[in-house]
Structure formats: C-alpha cells, structure tokens
Write an enzyme that holds these catalytic residues in place. Structure first.
Site, PDB file in Angstrom:
ATOM      1  N   LYS A 238       0.821  -1.220   0.000  1.00 12.45           N
ATOM      2  CA  LYS A 238       0.000   0.000   0.000  1.00 12.45           C
ATOM      3  C   LYS A 238       0.851   1.265   0.000  1.00 12.45           C
ATOM      4  O   LYS A 238       0.487   2.257  -0.638  1.00 12.45           O
ATOM      5  CB  LYS A 238      -0.945   0.002   1.196  1.00 12.45           C
ATOM      6  N   THR A 239       2.002   1.249   0.723  1.00  9.23           N
ATOM      7  CA  THR A 239       2.844   2.443   0.745  1.00  9.23           C
ATOM      8  C   THR A 239       3.406   2.718  -0.639  1.00  9.23           C
ATOM      9  O   THR A 239       3.493   3.868  -1.082  1.00  9.23           O
ATOM     10  CB  THR A 239       3.983   2.276   1.766  1.00  9.23           C
TER      11      THR A 239
END
Length: 760
Positions: free
Chosen positions: A48-49
């Site tokens: 997700k980052t």
C-alpha cells in the site's frame, strides 16, 4: 464513463511505463485511477505504501499536477518521512516543491498558525499564531489544576479518566458548551472540561485534539477560507484511512467538497477495515462505509496479492478474519505457494509458555537464523515479564518495542522500592523514590529539611524520619512534620511485618497501606494496565512465599535485581536481538518467524471485550494483524492456566483458534506434561468464560478482582494469617479492600485480588 484526465500543466517528468513497471495489475489500477474519488482496500503486505507514493509521483511526474495542489496525510512522523523519501527517490531531490505531506496533526498545526487571525472573526476560541501545543503530561497537569480549582474530589474524579472523557468527546466533534453528559460523573467531567479549555486559552495553548477540532471548525465557519484551501489542495491522499476518527473524516469531507455534486472529489484513500485496531483512541473503521456512502461514484480497488507471507499463513489469517461482519471480502494470495504449517502449542502456564518459546528461539538461532528475524507478540504489556525472564536465563538478547522492560516500569520500580525499604530501611535511593509517591505532602523542601536533620545528627534518613516523628523539628513546619511522621509509621509497619509476612502479602500490604493501589487505579485503561503489571509482580513474589518470610523477601529482591540487570543483552546488534512487542505495536512490521502467545479466552479476546460484538471484532482484527506479520514460520501458543489480575485459573484456548483450518496446522507440539498432572481439571465446569464471568461473579457473591465479596462482621480465613473477622470492606474499582482483625496476626488491610480470603 470515466472523467477525463486533467491536461498536464508541465511536461511529464517521468516515463509512465517505467513508473508502472514494478506494479501488479491491481496496483497499477490504483495508481492510474482517473479523476474522482478512489478507495483502495489494501490487504496486509500488499504494497500500500508503494501504491500511495507512486500515486503522488504519477500525479506530479506524469500528469503534471502542480505539487502545491497535493495534500498527503498519514498518522506518524515515521510514516510521513518514509513517504517523502520514496517520493523524492521517484521525482528527484527537491522536486516536491510545495507539496504538503505530513501527519494530520502536523498539517493542522501549520494551518492554524497561518490562519490564527481568522479564528476570532469566525466566532471561535481566539489564539495567536505563537500558540504552544500541550502534550499528554501538560494536559494532565492542566486537568488536575482544573479539578483542584473547582474543589472536586480528586479520588472520585481521576484526572486521567476525566482527560480521557474530554478527548473522546472532542474526537466526536463535541465542545464543552454543547456536551450533553450521559451520567452525573460525566456532568462533573464537563465542568472540568469547561475550566480546562479556559486554562488552555489563557496559556495560548492547544492540545492535540484541538489541532484537529479547531481546524475543522474554522473551515466550517469560514466559507471563503474553505474555498481557498479547496482550490489549493485539489488532490487529497490519505494513508491508513481505517484509523481516522470522526473529526478527521469530517475534515477530509470538507476539503474534498463531498456535499458538492459537481465537484471533482479528487480524494484517494488507502486503508483496510480488517486492520483497524485502535478503537480505544478514537479510530473508527466505519469511516470506510461512510466513504462509500458519501462518495457513491468512488472507484474501489482491492489489493489482494501479498508479498510477505506464505499461502498457509494467509489461509489461516483469512479464515480468522472472514468471521467478522461488515467487511469487504478479500482473497489474499501470494505466488509463494505452500509454506510450513503453523505450530500450535499448549503450555501449562505462562512460565512454561515462556520457557518453551525461548527454547524454540534458541533452536532457530542454532540453525543459523538471526535473532532479529524473530518476534514474540502478546496482547498486554504485563505478559512480557515471563518472556523476558526466560530469554534472560538463556542469555538471548532481546528488545522491547513500544514498552519499557518489565522491571523498569515506573509502577514496578515503585512497588519494589517499598519492599526494598522493608528489607533494608537504610536504602536511601528507594526512600527518595517513594517518599512522596503517591503524593503525601512531602515536597522538595521537606526532603531537603529531612536530609538536613540527618546530616545534623550524622544518622541515616530512616533515623531522621523517626526523630521527626517522635520529637518534631524546629526547622520543619507542623504540617510537613506530620506528613513525614505518617510516612515513618507506614515504613515501620512494613519493617515489623517482614519477619512473619510472605513476600506477596507484604507487597499487598505496601500497595494498600501506602494508598498506591488506589492512586494508580485512576479509572482509565492505562491505570488498569499498570495495575495488571503490579499483579504480575505479585505472581513473582508468590514464587518465594514458601521460604521463611524474611528469607523469601531477600531471595525475591535478589532474583529480581539479577533478572533486571540485562543491560548486556541490549548491547547486541539489531540482527542479534529478538523483538518483544504487543500486537498493537506490531502494525506495519514483519518478521520471518513470529510467536503469538497468550491465545486464550480472557487474554485474546481480552476480558474487557465481554459480550460487546464490536469489541470482539476488534480483538479478532488484532489477531489477524499478528498472524499477517509472519513471513515464513508462525507459532501459536496458549496456556492451560494463566495468572491474570492476581488470580490463577484454568483457561479455554481462544475461540479464534477454532477458525483456523486443520490443514494449516502441523500436528500439535503436544500438551504440556505438567497439564497431565492436573487430574482435577474439568473444562466444562471450571474453565473461565468471558461472556458470563461478570454476571456469574456477582450472582455468586464474588469480588470482581477474585475471591469472595466480603462484608463487615463476616468470619474469614487466610492461608497464612489464619482465622479473622472483617472489620471493613471497600470496593476499589474492580477489586475490594478488606480490613481484617486476625486472631493471631493483628489487624491487616488487604486487597482481595491478592489475599483470596474465604469465609470461615
């Protein structure tokens, strides 16, 4: 039909194909998503980052969005630094220009300093741009001052509990003037709140909740200012969206013009309702549902491919979380097929649990695995004590994440100081530590006066205390002399009891007679967690109760000192040290090998979850987070008996373990041999059940902290002091303080959670 992409205002800095080359299909769909709202539901270990930072790079470096039109927010400074580093690596150093990237609180603080002058014009609490930000200790001191000024009973209205109620209300967008107290206690808390806010304003200070609340209120009240910032921040990106509270969600809705149908709503949020584990500090996973409702045209992207764990681990985690309601199903998968099955072990108690975990860690290290690749996780900080002891005995270096080592915790050191004084009254370090803890009116001036008396007569401080108690001192005022005399009486009583009182009961007496137990248990969860640490210390002391009392106290203090002296174990490199941490601290971390301990009813799920469906679902999410921290090897450990809140009792294994498919489990590592010796164990009749414990306890006349609920006049029996009569009994939170006149042991004040008095 998708909205058209914005026309680049500057030539692209990045090659789109190169930027997207390392992404999978779902990640690309998120990064390339066109104009409009986007909800990215990112499973654990799904990158997700990377998606969030590449989205920023896509906007600025490919679409040509001016950096100052981008606002990206997250929750911690560490996460913000990581995002900025990654974006700069993609766009080049200095390329971010005026892009706003930071924490919610940091962004709001900067906003309020810029716009402070408009607060008064909007009819809000006035403050100037040089306001200070009060941290937790500052806030607590201010609440204590407000309570004192209002002449409110500090014992009934604990400052920390009142501050917690104020914070919870602010997180729901409430103000003191508009607050409708649900109970009389909350009505008094509201009065404190009003005075607390006045004191903040007088100091030109804002607390952390105010940073969010004032920003949101100012934008709501000042339409021109809101439109200006909507024009500036046209692209909003939010990390860890499941951890937002009501104020943060309202702020995001304002900035994204959710109420304006024709607005572009360029809000991009990344989160996972399955990893929402901070309800206790205001986080509300339901904001994901609200987002779907408020932005019905939102594009939803699922990130289901996991880059961290084996498929076996993912299958187990998914089976656990699938039982929760109101969630978006996600089919977690990985290209790392198979993997070692999970090891399930049942220990006899927390001591054997810790010893077994330490033995397995030693085996991993012997095979060449680094200690830094191994983590041991647990539900509460108090559980670390047995684990720390076991690792020290095996000389295995370790580090604690987000916590202080057990024997370094303030409350543990305070309690040990009382015992050290009983054992050695000339221990001036311990005397200095607790002479005014809990507060008893002996401040710095009184301490210096005591030292002056000791110096004048060339005697130890304990003798100077006795001198003041017996004769007074011309240099010390009457009130201070009375306080010092009372403290001397307390110590004298503890010293007298050491000859015939087992260590665990001497600890009980110290905590009760000093008022420390009542002072520590201030009505907050933190207070109860600290009290749990002292009950754990009581379990340590109980191991020495079989000795003659004075020898037992000496042996206990020596053992604790040797176990606590583990500085050399912290000297190892990060690669050598095993990580100990709570499940709440594990969010965002990953380790090749993970041990999840304490998987029993009452521990995980925690007894405080009771029959609350929302609380139980969060407990399930907590285990899910723990399961998905493991990359290759996962151990699940539970105990047949566990000491909790001073009571040792049989436990059922966690209901969550029953959801894990048998195919994911290796053959059980075997039940403890010690358990086989527990011939009286009958699960159906003696196992603790959280859903009925409280009601059953009350119905049977049991004290909440363990043992029977007692009343004055009742005859009782104690395992050490024998027969006696109850003189007084007072409820202390979830416990009972009982004063008993024993036939052969004098009058003693005991906590029922320690004493376990039974009716004679």
């Amino acid at each position: 039909m998708d909205a058209p992409l914005p026309v680049p205002s500057i030539p692209p800095r990045l090659d789109p194909d190169s930027l997207l080359a390392t992404l999978n299909d779902a990640q690309r769909a998120a990064v390339e998503a066109p104009w409009g709202p986007v909800l990215v539901l990112a499973g654990p270990g799904s990158g997700k980052t990377r998606v969030l930072t590449q989205r920023i790079a896509w906007l600025v470096g490919v679409l040509g969005v001016p950096p100052w039109q981008v606002l990206a927010v997250t929750f911690t400074n560490k996460a913000a630094r990581e995002m900025r580093t990654r974006v700069e690596a993609l766009l080049g150093e200095g390329a971010l220009g005026r892009l706003t990237l930071g924490t919610f609180h940091g962004v709001c603080a900067a906003f309020l300093r810029r716009e402070a002058g408009r607060a008064h014009d909007a009819g809000l609490v006035a403050f100037d741009r040089d306001f200070v930000i009060y941290d937790g200790d500052d806030q607590l001191a201010l609440v204590k001052r407000a309570i004192k000024e209002l002449d409110i009973d500090e014992k009934q209205y604990r400052a920390r509990a009142v501050l917690g109620a104020i914070s919870a209300a602010k997180n729901e967008m409430l103000r003191a003037a508009d607050y409708r107290p649900p109970t009389y206690w909350h009505e008094i808390a509201a009065r404190v709140w009003a005075r607390y806010d006045q004191l903040l304003q007088a100091s030109n200070a804002l607390d952390f909740d105010d940073l969010l609340l004032q920003t949101t209120a100012l934008l709501q009240a000042d339409r021109e200012l809101l439109e200006r910032y909507r024009s500036r921040w046209q692209w909003l990106l939010v990390d860890e969206f499941q951890d937002t509270n009501s104020v943060q969600y309202t702020l995001l809705k304002l900035l994204s013009a959710a109420e304006v149908a024709e607005a572009p709503h360029n809000i991009f949020v990344v989160g996972d309702e399955d990893q929402s584990i901070y309800r206790w500090r205001g986080a509300d996973w339901r904001n994901i549902e609200r987002f779907r409702k408020d932005f019905p045209a939102a594009r939803v992207v699922l990130l289901e491919r996991n880059y961290r764990s084996t498929q076996v681990i993912l299958d187990a985690a998914r089976a656990v979380i699938d039982r929760n309601r109101h969630r978006t199903p996600k089919a977690l998968w990985t290209e790392r097929e198979g993997g070692a099955r999970l090891t399930l072990f049942e220990a006899y108690d927390e001591t054997e649990e810790a010893a077994w975990v330490a033995a397995q860690i030693a085996r991993h290290v012997e095979r060449g695995e680094q200690g830094g690749d191994i983590a041991v996780m647990y539900r509460t900080n108090a559980q670390s004590r047995a684990l720390e002891d076991a690792l020290v005995r095996r000389r295995i270096p370790y580090r604690l994440v987000g916590a202080t080592r057990f024997y370094d915790r303030r409350e543990v050191r305070d309690a040990l100081a009382y015992l050290r004084l009983a054992h050695n009254p000339r221990d001036e370090v311990s005397l200095a530590r607790v002479i005014n803890v809990p507060p008893r009116g002996i401040g710095p001036k009184a301490w210096e006066a005591l030292r002056a008396v000791a110096h004048e007569h060339d005697e130890p401080l304990i003798d100077a205390l006795r001198r003041i108690a017996e004769d007074g001192s011309g240099a010390i005022d009457t009130r201070t002399a009375r306080a010092l005399g009372a403290f001397h009486a307390l110590l004298s009583d503890l010293i007298a009891q050491r000859a015939d009182t087992p260590p665990s009961l001497l600890l009980d007496q110290a905590l009760t007679a000093s008022g420390y137990a009542t002072w520590l248990r201030d009505g907050t969860e933190e207070g109860e967690d600290r009290w749990a640490n002292l009950l754990e210390l009581g379990s340590v002391a109980a191991d020495f109760d079989a000795y003659p009392p004075r020898e037992g106290l000496s042996a206990m203090l020596e053992s604790v000192a040797l176990v606590a002296d583990v500085d050399s174990l912290d000297a190892g490199t990060a690669e050598e040290r095993v990580t100990l941490l709570t499940l709440h601290s594990a969010k965002g971390l990953e380790f090749p090998t993970v041990f999840l301990t304490g998987l029993e009813e009452g521990t995980l799920p925690h007894m405080r979850s009771g029959d609350d469906p929302d609380a139980l679902e969060e407990e399930r999410r907590l285990l899910y987070v723990g399961l998905t921290r493991a990359e290759r090897q996962l151990y699940l450990v539970h105990a047949f008996r566990r000491t909790f809140m001073g009571s040792t009792e049989p436990r059922e294994r966690s209901r969550f373990l029953d959801d894990i498919p048998l195919a994911a489990l290796a053959e059980s590592a075997g039940r403890s041999a010690a358990r086989a010796r527990e011939t009286s164990w009958k699960p159906s009749s003696t196992t603790w059940k959280p859903s009925t414990a409280a009601s059953a306890s009350s119905a049977a006349g049991a004290a909440p902290g363990g043992g029977e609920l007692l009343r004055p006049g009742q005859k009782v029996r104690h395992a050490t002091f024998g027969a006696g009569v109850v003189v007084a009994a007072v409820e202390r939170g979830a416990d009972q303080e009982v004063t008993v006149a024993f036939t052969g042991g004098g009058v003693r004040k005991l906590l029922q959670s320690f004493a376990k008095l039974e009716r004679a």
